[in-house]
Each structure stands twice: as C-alpha cells, then as structure tokens.
Scaffold this motif. Sequence first.
Motif, PDB file in Angstrom:
ATOM      1  N   LYS A 182       0.832  -1.214   0.000  1.00  0.00           N
ATOM      2  CA  LYS A 182       0.000   0.000   0.000  1.00  0.00           C
ATOM      3  C   LYS A 182       0.863   1.260   0.000  1.00  0.00           C
ATOM      4  O   LYS A 182       0.578   2.223  -0.717  1.00  0.00           O
ATOM      5  CB  LYS A 182      -0.933  -0.008   1.209  1.00  0.00           C
ATOM      6  CG  LYS A 182      -2.008  -1.085   1.140  1.00  0.00           C
ATOM      7  CD  LYS A 182      -2.841  -1.137   2.411  1.00  0.00           C
ATOM      8  CE  LYS A 182      -3.877  -2.261   2.356  1.00  0.00           C
ATOM      9  NZ  LYS A 182      -4.655  -2.364   3.625  1.00  0.00           N
ATOM     10  N   LEU A 183       1.932   1.253   0.811  1.00  0.00           N
ATOM     11  CA  LEU A 183       2.823   2.415   0.884  1.00  0.00           C
ATOM     12  C   LEU A 183       3.549   2.625  -0.443  1.00  0.00           C
ATOM     13  O   LEU A 183       3.698   3.755  -0.916  1.00  0.00           O
ATOM     14  CB  LEU A 183       3.830   2.224   2.018  1.00  0.00           C
ATOM     15  CG  LEU A 183       3.253   2.283   3.437  1.00  0.00           C
ATOM     16  CD1 LEU A 183       4.262   1.765   4.459  1.00  0.00           C
ATOM     17  CD2 LEU A 183       2.829   3.706   3.785  1.00  0.00           C
ATOM     18  N   LEU A 186       1.154   4.019  -3.055  1.00  0.00           N
ATOM     19  CA  LEU A 186       0.929   5.445  -2.802  1.00  0.00           C
ATOM     20  C   LEU A 186       2.061   6.282  -3.371  1.00  0.00           C
ATOM     21  O   LEU A 186       1.830   7.262  -4.098  1.00  0.00           O
ATOM     22  CB  LEU A 186       0.799   5.689  -1.299  1.00  0.00           C
ATOM     23  CG  LEU A 186       0.716   7.155  -0.856  1.00  0.00           C
ATOM     24  CD1 LEU A 186      -0.580   7.796  -1.343  1.00  0.00           C
ATOM     25  CD2 LEU A 186       0.833   7.280   0.665  1.00  0.00           C
ATOM     26  N   MET A 187       3.296   5.883  -3.084  1.00  0.00           N
ATOM     27  CA  MET A 187       4.452   6.665  -3.527  1.00  0.00           C
ATOM     28  C   MET A 187       4.630   6.618  -5.041  1.00  0.00           C
ATOM     29  O   MET A 187       4.837   7.651  -5.689  1.00  0.00           O
ATOM     30  CB  MET A 187       5.714   6.161  -2.840  1.00  0.00           C
ATOM     31  CG  MET A 187       6.958   6.984  -3.161  1.00  0.00           C
ATOM     32  SD  MET A 187       8.379   6.527  -2.152  1.00  0.00           S
ATOM     33  CE  MET A 187       8.759   4.913  -2.834  1.00  0.00           C
ATOM     34  N   THR A 190       1.755   8.301  -7.081  1.00  0.00           N
ATOM     35  CA  THR A 190       1.925   9.759  -6.959  1.00  0.00           C
ATOM     36  C   THR A 190       3.026  10.240  -7.889  1.00  0.00           C
ATOM     37  O   THR A 190       2.874  11.251  -8.586  1.00  0.00           O
ATOM     38  CB  THR A 190       2.268  10.141  -5.502  1.00  0.00           C
ATOM     39  OG1 THR A 190       1.226   9.697  -4.642  1.00  0.00           O
ATOM     40  CG2 THR A 190       2.438  11.650  -5.364  1.00  0.00           C
ATOM     41  N   GLY A 220       5.571   9.381   0.458  1.00  0.00           N
ATOM     42  CA  GLY A 220       5.751   7.979   0.826  1.00  0.00           C
ATOM     43  C   GLY A 220       6.419   7.812   2.180  1.00  0.00           C
ATOM     44  O   GLY A 220       6.004   6.981   2.999  1.00  0.00           O
ATOM     45  N   ALA A 223       4.011   8.912   5.009  1.00  0.00           N
ATOM     46  CA  ALA A 223       2.970   7.890   5.214  1.00  0.00           C
ATOM     47  C   ALA A 223       3.524   6.667   5.946  1.00  0.00           C
ATOM     48  O   ALA A 223       2.861   6.105   6.829  1.00  0.00           O
ATOM     49  CB  ALA A 223       2.386   7.468   3.872  1.00  0.00           C
ATOM     50  N   SER A 224       4.754   6.255   5.609  1.00  0.00           N
ATOM     51  CA  SER A 224       5.343   5.081   6.254  1.00  0.00           C
ATOM     52  C   SER A 224       5.649   5.350   7.727  1.00  0.00           C
ATOM     53  O   SER A 224       5.448   4.483   8.579  1.00  0.00           O
ATOM     54  CB  SER A 224       6.619   4.638   5.521  1.00  0.00           C
ATOM     55  OG  SER A 224       7.613   5.651   5.584  1.00  0.00           O
ATOM     56  N   TYR A 227       2.405   5.297   9.612  1.00  0.00           N
ATOM     57  CA  TYR A 227       1.907   3.931   9.766  1.00  0.00           C
ATOM     58  C   TYR A 227       2.585   3.205  10.934  1.00  0.00           C
ATOM     59  O   TYR A 227       1.912   2.630  11.800  1.00  0.00           O
ATOM     60  CB  TYR A 227       2.100   3.124   8.473  1.00  0.00           C
ATOM     61  CG  TYR A 227       1.755   1.668   8.664  1.00  0.00           C
ATOM     62  CD1 TYR A 227       0.431   1.257   8.756  1.00  0.00           C
ATOM     63  CD2 TYR A 227       2.765   0.704   8.806  1.00  0.00           C
ATOM     64  CE1 TYR A 227       0.105  -0.080   8.976  1.00  0.00           C
ATOM     65  CE2 TYR A 227       2.446  -0.631   9.027  1.00  0.00           C
ATOM     66  CZ  TYR A 227       1.112  -1.016   9.110  1.00  0.00           C
ATOM     67  OH  TYR A 227       0.803  -2.321   9.344  1.00  0.00           O
TER      68      TYR A 227
END
Length: 463
Positions: A182-183, A186-187, A190, A220, A223-224, A227
């Motif tokens: 998922k991460l 996302l990165m 984008t 990224g 977000a990581s 998380y």
Amino acid sequence: MKLELKIRYGTVSLLDKYFTGESIDYKKIFAIIMPIFVDQAFLILMSLLNTAMISSAGVAAVSAVSMVDSLNIFLANVFIAVATGGTVMVAQYKGSGNGAMVSKTATQAISAVTIFAVLISILVIIFHMPILNILFGQAEAEVFHNAKIYLIGSCISYPLIAIFQAITGSLRGVGNTKPCLKLSLLMNLTNTILNVLLILLFKMGMEGLVISTILARTLGTAASLIYITRYNETFHFKIKNALRIDYAILKKVMFIGLPFAAEQIFFNGGKLLTQTFIVQLGTLALTAFAIANSIAMLFQLGPNSLGIASVTVVGQCIGRRNIRDARKFTNSLIGFSAILFVIAAAVLLPLFPLLIKMFNAPDEIIPTIFIMILISAIAQPIVWSQSFIMPSALRAAGDSNFTSMASLVSMWLLRVVLGYILGITLGFGIIGVWMAMIVEWGSRAIIFNMRFKGKKWYAHKLV
C-alpha cells in the motif's frame, strides 16, 4: 466439475510438496510473496512509464537519466544494504519468537539507514561536479547538463527513500508485506501522476522529473512513518527510541549490512564503470542500453519478488534453526523463478514491437535492443535465479561476507574487464558489454551453488 477438483487438488499437492515445511506453509509463503509481486509490478511499470515519458524530452534526457540512475543505484544500495541487514535480523528474531528484539532491531535499522543516507546525500551534493566529470566527462553537453540537474534532485531525495526502504524492509522481515504494498503504491502512483502533469502536460522535462520524484518520496516517507508510529503494533516504533543508538543491536545489523554495503559499492561501482565505457560508444549506444535495461526489468518482475521474499522466508527458517526448510524453500523459489522467466519470455517477446514504441527509440538501434533482450530471455531461466535469489537466501542465514566477496570478484573480473575487452577492445560494442553481463551471471550461479551445497553458509548464529 470433477476435472476442476482434480486440478485444484493437484495444485494444492504441488504447493504442499515444494512450499510447505515445519517452519511455514505455502499459504504463509504466498501471503508474503504476492504483495511483494504486486509492489514490484507497479515499481517496474512505473519505471517503464517514467522512462517513456522522459523520452519525450529527447535522447539526451533518456541518456542522462540512464547515466545518473546507474550512479543513484550505486549510492542508494549502500543504505538499502544496511536496511537488508535489519530485514535479516528482524526475520530471524521473528522466527525465534523474540518480539521485543524484533521491535528494537527495526528501530535501530531505521536510525542507521537514515544516518548513512544523509551523509551520502551531503557528500554527493558538495562534490557533484567532480563526480560527473570523472564518470561522464565524455558525454555530450546537453546530456551532461541534464545529468547534473537529475543528480542533485536525486541526492535531495536520498534520506527520504532511505527511511522508506528501512521501514518496508523491517515490515517484510516479519512477513507483514501488505502495508509495504500500500505504501509503495501510494508513492509510485503519486510519482507517475506528477510525471504526467509536469513532464507531458507542462513540458518541464528534467526539472519536472526531479520535482515529482522529491514530492512523491516525501509523501511515501511521511505515510510510512505515520503507519509504524500509529497503526503498527509489531514494532511499537517511537521517534525518541530511534534517536538512541543501541550498539549491541547495531553491531548485529551491521554484521549483515556492512559486507552487503561494501558489495553494493564495488558491485554497482563495476556497473558504473561499465557505463563510462558505454558513454564512449556514443549517445545512441547509451540510449539502447537504457531501453534494453528497462524492458529486461519486465522479465525479472516475478523472480525479483521471489528474491526479496526469500530473505524473509529463509531468515525465519534460520531463526528456528530449521536448515532443512531453508534448503527446501530456497530450491523451490529458484525453480519457481525459472518457470516465471519462461512464461515472461513467451508473453513479452511477441509484444516487443509494442513495448519499443513506448520509448520513441531511433529506428537504427531497435534491432540492437531486440538482440539484447533475446539474449537475456534465453539466459535468465538458466542462470539468473541462482545468481540472485540464492545469495539472498545465503545472506538471510548470515553468510554475508562470502556472498559479498564472491559477487565482487565475479563483477570485476567478468562484467567489467570482460565487458571492456568484448565491447571496446574487440569492437563488439554494446552487445559485447551485454554478453559479459550474462557470463557474470553464470559464474555467480556456479559459485553460490557450490556454497549452498556445503554447511558453512548456515553456521552463523546471530539470534
């Protein structure tokens, strides 16, 4: 209906036979592999699309990206190697059932990788002109200018991708691969969306590529961190703990990470040196090499995923001291990888005319690119898997010193020296350089097979 049941039962029996053991079963192994596979698919597809998009800015831009990416890989693999040390230790502690050390090791790995990346970034930004002059001084002026912009932008993003790699590496170590997927999505999505906007729509060329890379990696990384700080219960990660260095844990991480880092420095240094004499062959040769590498990555999609997964699978087996399972799963992953290469060749070779159109390649280099891809397609099922998946398995058992030394010797004696002899001295050009790479894969496969048959590779006790 009966036929369907027989097929299903036969498939399950095969999976049980090759991917189930005392340490782990096939369901858990494929639960680790599948998110990594999807992640790698998106990474490679995004890389293909990005290369295709920057090709709209001209041959000079493609050549510059190819040149600097070889340097980026050389530098980035130093801190990724340290992150791999964290992945191995986390996997082994997970296998031994020591949850407290899993958390501490992951935290220390993230700290170490960040420090390495910041130092590398600062040094390269300060000395970027001498570095480019030494490596690519013979490149055309437009190529050199684009390379300068791309290198500085890449350096700014090194600490970001380092933190991201350390976090996702630790998550893979415990088999928690879905958040990594998922991460990564996302990165990379984008990054691609920003590339479409800045390169294709706003025609910003190399500057657009740099801006999109930095912004995507910033998102990224943020977000990581969010998380593992707020939502992950395995690591109990806290920033204040990451600021404290635990030398006992760090020593074990570095036992794996530093030999691998040294290997990556010299291994990718050899690839970088190879790139410098490709520059002598001209911009078209450099472009052909860049495009062939991008297409070859598609063939390696599945096998690369298995190589990454092998660190977790074998690491957890070694953590339980189950050598039989470690051997079994390594052989099974290598066999599965060869099958995936054959399937990839059957699907992708007929699609070559469509793939090559993505890159706006000059007509005169298309036959050369096809020959290079055909050579790879023939060689990969035979030698690539044992050349790359097997050392990952050996490293997961702590056998980092041997794998690093073997990789260095084969790289410098064969890919570099033989590449120069075939490509430059004997005049075979870019095909000669490519053939030297295949020969180097074969030598690595023989060396690692011999090591794997013995007992020394699993004699290291880290946990």
